[in-house]
Design a protein around this motif. Structure first.
Motif, mmCIF file in Angstrom:
data_model
loop_
_atom_site.group_PDB
_atom_site.id
_atom_site.type_symbol
_atom_site.label_atom_id
_atom_site.label_comp_id
_atom_site.label_asym_id
_atom_site.label_seq_id
_atom_site.Cartn_x
_atom_site.Cartn_y
_atom_site.Cartn_z
ATOM 1 N N LEU A 1 -7.548 -2.136 -2.709
ATOM 2 C CA LEU A 1 -7.468 -2.411 -1.495
ATOM 3 C C LEU A 1 -7.870 -3.857 -0.965
ATOM 4 O O LEU A 1 -6.807 -4.313 -0.436
ATOM 5 C CB LEU A 1 -7.714 -1.221 -0.754
ATOM 6 C CG LEU A 1 -7.685 -1.441 0.948
ATOM 7 C CD1 LEU A 1 -5.736 -1.882 0.837
ATOM 8 C CD2 LEU A 1 -7.560 0.279 1.829
ATOM 9 N N GLU A 2 -9.118 -3.806 -1.339
ATOM 10 C CA GLU A 2 -9.699 -4.855 -0.769
ATOM 11 C C GLU A 2 -9.162 -6.052 -1.385
ATOM 12 O O GLU A 2 -8.842 -7.162 -0.294
ATOM 13 C CB GLU A 2 -11.210 -5.057 -1.013
ATOM 14 C CG GLU A 2 -11.980 -3.924 0.205
ATOM 15 C CD GLU A 2 -11.928 -2.395 -0.382
ATOM 16 O OE1 GLU A 2 -11.413 -2.185 -1.631
ATOM 17 O OE2 GLU A 2 -11.647 -1.332 0.227
ATOM 18 N N THR B 1 2.144 3.931 2.220
ATOM 19 C CA THR B 1 1.768 5.041 2.079
ATOM 20 C C THR B 1 1.177 6.822 3.135
ATOM 21 O O THR B 1 2.030 6.186 4.216
ATOM 22 C CB THR B 1 0.475 5.206 1.716
ATOM 23 O OG1 THR B 1 -0.031 6.370 0.948
ATOM 24 C CG2 THR B 1 -0.398 4.623 3.153
ATOM 25 N N HIS C 1 -9.045 3.505 -5.876
ATOM 26 C CA HIS C 1 -10.011 2.338 -6.809
ATOM 27 C C HIS C 1 -10.423 2.707 -7.666
ATOM 28 O O HIS C 1 -10.448 1.854 -8.393
ATOM 29 C CB HIS C 1 -11.532 2.423 -5.751
ATOM 30 C CG HIS C 1 -11.893 2.063 -4.604
ATOM 31 N ND1 HIS C 1 -11.472 1.330 -4.153
ATOM 32 C CD2 HIS C 1 -11.826 3.807 -3.802
ATOM 33 C CE1 HIS C 1 -11.737 1.599 -2.800
ATOM 34 N NE2 HIS C 1 -12.113 2.187 -2.716
ATOM 35 N N SER D 1 -1.895 -2.034 -4.557
ATOM 36 C CA SER D 1 -3.085 -1.534 -4.209
ATOM 37 C C SER D 1 -3.663 -0.412 -5.041
ATOM 38 O O SER D 1 -2.223 0.423 -5.002
ATOM 39 C CB SER D 1 -3.144 -0.619 -2.877
ATOM 40 O OG SER D 1 -4.478 -0.330 -2.109
ATOM 41 N N ASN E 1 -6.590 9.863 4.999
ATOM 42 C CA ASN E 1 -5.809 8.294 5.120
ATOM 43 C C ASN E 1 -5.711 7.665 6.157
ATOM 44 O O ASN E 1 -5.015 6.934 6.711
ATOM 45 C CB ASN E 1 -4.529 8.078 4.247
ATOM 46 C CG ASN E 1 -4.181 8.137 3.063
ATOM 47 O OD1 ASN E 1 -5.514 7.490 2.643
ATOM 48 N ND2 ASN E 1 -3.206 7.834 2.281
ATOM 49 N N ILE F 1 0.663 -1.174 -0.382
ATOM 50 C CA ILE F 1 -0.203 0.149 -0.169
ATOM 51 C C ILE F 1 0.790 1.303 0.749
ATOM 52 O O ILE F 1 1.638 1.310 1.153
ATOM 53 C CB ILE F 1 -0.911 0.413 1.318
ATOM 54 C CG1 ILE F 1 -2.187 -1.458 0.775
ATOM 55 C CG2 ILE F 1 -1.956 1.274 1.285
ATOM 56 C CD1 ILE F 1 -2.535 -1.578 2.823
ATOM 57 N N LYS G 1 -4.704 3.680 -6.126
ATOM 58 C CA LYS G 1 -5.316 4.723 -5.396
ATOM 59 C C LYS G 1 -6.448 4.997 -5.701
ATOM 60 O O LYS G 1 -7.196 4.604 -6.451
ATOM 61 C CB LYS G 1 -4.730 5.638 -5.754
ATOM 62 C CG LYS G 1 -2.587 6.034 -5.804
ATOM 63 C CD LYS G 1 -2.263 7.240 -6.141
ATOM 64 C CE LYS G 1 -0.642 7.123 -5.757
ATOM 65 N NZ LYS G 1 0.110 8.004 -6.764
ATOM 66 N N ARG H 1 -2.842 -2.592 -10.640
ATOM 67 C CA ARG H 1 -2.939 -2.373 -9.735
ATOM 68 C C ARG H 1 -4.439 -3.748 -8.970
ATOM 69 O O ARG H 1 -4.759 -3.260 -10.258
ATOM 70 C CB ARG H 1 -2.608 -1.105 -9.621
ATOM 71 C CG ARG H 1 -1.597 -0.112 -9.454
ATOM 72 C CD ARG H 1 -0.598 -0.140 -8.659
ATOM 73 N NE ARG H 1 0.178 0.847 -9.032
ATOM 74 C CZ ARG H 1 0.778 1.787 -9.545
ATOM 75 N NH1 ARG H 1 -0.293 2.168 -8.569
ATOM 76 N NH2 ARG H 1 1.763 2.065 -10.061
ATOM 77 N N ARG I 1 -10.978 -3.180 8.144
ATOM 78 C CA ARG I 1 -9.627 -3.971 7.099
ATOM 79 C C ARG I 1 -9.271 -5.088 7.977
ATOM 80 O O ARG I 1 -8.669 -5.838 6.993
ATOM 81 C CB ARG I 1 -9.226 -2.405 6.431
ATOM 82 C CG ARG I 1 -9.866 -1.502 5.633
ATOM 83 C CD ARG I 1 -9.646 -1.015 4.514
ATOM 84 N NE ARG I 1 -10.282 -0.379 3.200
ATOM 85 C CZ ARG I 1 -9.815 0.983 3.649
ATOM 86 N NH1 ARG I 1 -9.571 1.592 4.183
ATOM 87 N NH2 ARG I 1 -11.086 1.993 2.359
#
Length: 177
Positions: free
Chosen positions: A58-59, A72, A49, A45, A78, A22, A47, A55, A86
Motif C-alpha cells: 500500500l505504501e 475496498t 502486505h 495494492s 479498514n 486499493i 492485501k 501487486r 497515509r
C-alpha cells in the motif's frame, strides 16, 4: 454570447500516469481495465502486505500513484485506511478518488492536504455520514462531490430488485425445505 474556449484551464492528461487501486474486486478490476485502455500504468495494492504477483505494498502505491482510486470494503481494520499519515505519503499533486465507503478516508486530513496544495484534487462519492448535511470539503474548487448515485439507472434498479426477490425466494425455499 458564448465565450468559446476562453479562460480554460488545461485538461489533466491520463495517458502515462500511474493509477493506484486499493481494492481489486469487480469494480477495482473494471477501473484498472479502463485506466489501462487510457494508457495508464496500473498499480494494485496488495492485501495485508502479501507479495501477490503484480501487486504492491500500500505504501508504494500511495507514493507512486498520480491518481489513487479506493474500492475496498469497510471490514474491521479498514476504517480510516487512508489516514493523515497515509495522505502525507501520497505523491505531491496526486488526485484521490473515493467511491467505496466514507469511513475508509480521513476527510479532515484530506481537506487540509487539498487546501495546502499537497494534493491536486479529489473526487468523492461517499462520506462518513450520508446524506451529507454540510461539508466544507465539497465547496473546494478542486473537489468534485457526488451523492453516491452512480448505480441509479433503470437497468441497475431492475437488477437490484431481481436480487432482492431471488434472495427472498431462496430464503423461503431454504427455510421450508
Amino acid at each position: 454570447m458564448c465565450r468559446w474556449r476562453s479562460d480554460l484551464t488545461p485538461n489533466y492528461e491520463l495517458s502515462g500516469k500511474k493509477l493506484g487501486i486499493i481494492g481489486y474486486g469487480a469494480i477495482g478490476q473494471k477501473v484498472a481495465e479502463i485506466g489501462a485502455a487510457l494508457g495508464m500504468t496500473i498499480l494494485v495494492s496488495s492485501k495485508n502486505h502479501t507479495a501477490e504477483i503484480d501487486r504492491f505494498p500500500l505504501e508504494d502505491v500511495l507514493m507512486q500513484s498520480d491518481i489513487l482510486s479506493i474500492h475496498t470494503s469497510t471490514k474491521p481494520g479498514n476504517e480510516q485506511l487512508i489516514s493523515k499519515e497515509r495522505i502525507a505519503m501520497m505523491k505531491d499533486g496526486a488526485i484521490l478518488i473515493n467511491t467505496a465507503r466514507g469511513k475508509l478516508l480521513d476527510y479532515d486530513a484530506l481537506e487540509i492536504a487539498l487546501l495546502q496544495g499537497k494534493l491536486f484534487g479529489a473526487g468523492l462519492d461517499v462520506f462518513p455520514e450520508e446524506p451529507v448535511r454540510s461539508s466544507s470539503i465539497c465547496n473546494l474548487p478542486n473537489v468534485i462531490c457526488t451523492p453516491h448515485l452512480a448505480f441509479y439507472t433503470d437497468y441497475t434498479l431492475t437488477i437490484m430488485n431481481e436480487h432482492v426477490i431471488n434472495n427472498a425466494v431462496q430464503y423461503v425455499v431454504k427455510k421450508y425445505s
